[in-house]
Scaffold this active site. Structure first.
Site, short mmCIF file in Angstrom:
data_model
loop_
_atom_site.label_atom_id
_atom_site.label_comp_id
_atom_site.label_asym_id
_atom_site.label_seq_id
_atom_site.Cartn_x
_atom_site.Cartn_y
_atom_site.Cartn_z
N ASP A 116 -2.31 -1.28 5.66
CA ASP A 116 -2.45 0.08 5.49
C ASP A 116 -3.11 0.53 6.10
OD1 ASP A 116 -1.32 2.83 4.12
OD2 ASP A 116 -1.27 2.20 1.87
N LYS A 168 -8.24 5.70 -1.58
CA LYS A 168 -6.93 5.95 -1.13
C LYS A 168 -6.09 6.57 -1.62
CE LYS A 168 -4.07 2.67 0.49
NZ LYS A 168 -4.41 3.31 1.62
N GLU A 226 1.46 1.52 -2.70
CA GLU A 226 0.62 1.34 -2.10
C GLU A 226 -0.30 0.42 -2.72
OE1 GLU A 226 -0.37 4.94 0.40
OE2 GLU A 226 -1.78 4.40 -0.63
#
Ligand code: 5RP
Length: 226
Positions: free
Chosen positions: A87, A100, A109
């Site tokens: 990612d 993030k 995530e």
């Protein structure tokens, strides 16, 4: 020599597929993140779709892109373990701690990453920072708790907290973006934010940082691990 950000993202996406080659096995499930860098990774990964069993995606957007490439997408509930999760990040520091959630997919995530054995972060050099915090910290919150959460964040030092206008996460929740913390100890701040009732997930990824960073720079992709 790659110079613009799009070229760098493309370069790091290709490097990521090469990096995870040892994990591509007939029974392997690959964790896949969200964002423009992750999109390019999905496109590159699709060239190797015969080499692994399926993927788990951290968003509806990535799941859709994977399926368009003919890659099987599994629900995380069907999966016990994944060798690797790949990612992007909005910021990453030398401890491989990240901010993030710029794409609003932070909760999935963090969950998918928690199940994977290795987190491979892919980023262009604009994401590299000595200290996290120039990018606002995204927070997925329960709608009815928004104002209570904002007061608690201010108590922890946030100088500005805004709701992301018109955005609802894949889980059906609003996203707040919080700025102005003194981010000297990202692990401690993540823990404190996690304690606030109404916070579903905090976009600080400090307690469990990336395992490795593939960082695209104009002179090539650097591999950084702790
Ligand atoms: C999405 C994310 C992304 O990884 C982050 O926003 C980076 O995105 P991009 O690759 O488009 O720069 O956390 O929630």
């Amino acid at each position: 020599m790659a110079n613009n950000v799009d070229q760098l993202k493309q370069q790091v996406a290709l490097a990521a597929v090469k990096y995870i080659q040892p994990y591509l096995k007939p029974d392997a499930i690959i964790g896949v993140g969200t964002g423009s860098t992750a999109d390019l990774f999905i496109d590159a990964l699709s060239q190797h779709k015969q080499q692994f069993k399926a993927a788990v995606a951290s968003s509806k957007r990535s799941a859709e892109r994977l399926r368009q490439h003919g890659i099987t997408v599994l629900d995380l509930n069907q999966v016990e373990t994944m060798p690797v999760y790949v990612d992007g990040a909005d910021e990453i520091n030398p401890q491989l701690q990240m901010i993030k959630g710029g794409g609003g997919a932070l909760t999935q995530e963090k969950i998918v990453a928690s199940v994977a054995e290795h987190f491979v972060c892919i980023a262009d050099h604009s994401k590299w920072v000595e200290t996290l915090g120039a990018f606002k910290i995204p927070l997925e919150v329960i709608d009815s708790a928004k104002q209570a959460v904002i007061r608690q964040l201010q108590h922890l030092g946030a100088s500005q907290v805004t709701e992301r206008a018109g955005f609802i996460s894949d889980n059906g929740h609003p996203i707040l973006d919080a700025a102005g913390f003194a981010l000297t100890d990202a692990r401690e701040l993540e823990q404190a934010i996690n304690q606030i009732p109404g916070v579903v997930c905090c976009g600080l990824f400090a307690q469990k940082p990336a395992s490795v960073l593939l960082l695209a720079k104009p002179d090539g992709v650097q591999t950084i691990s702790l």
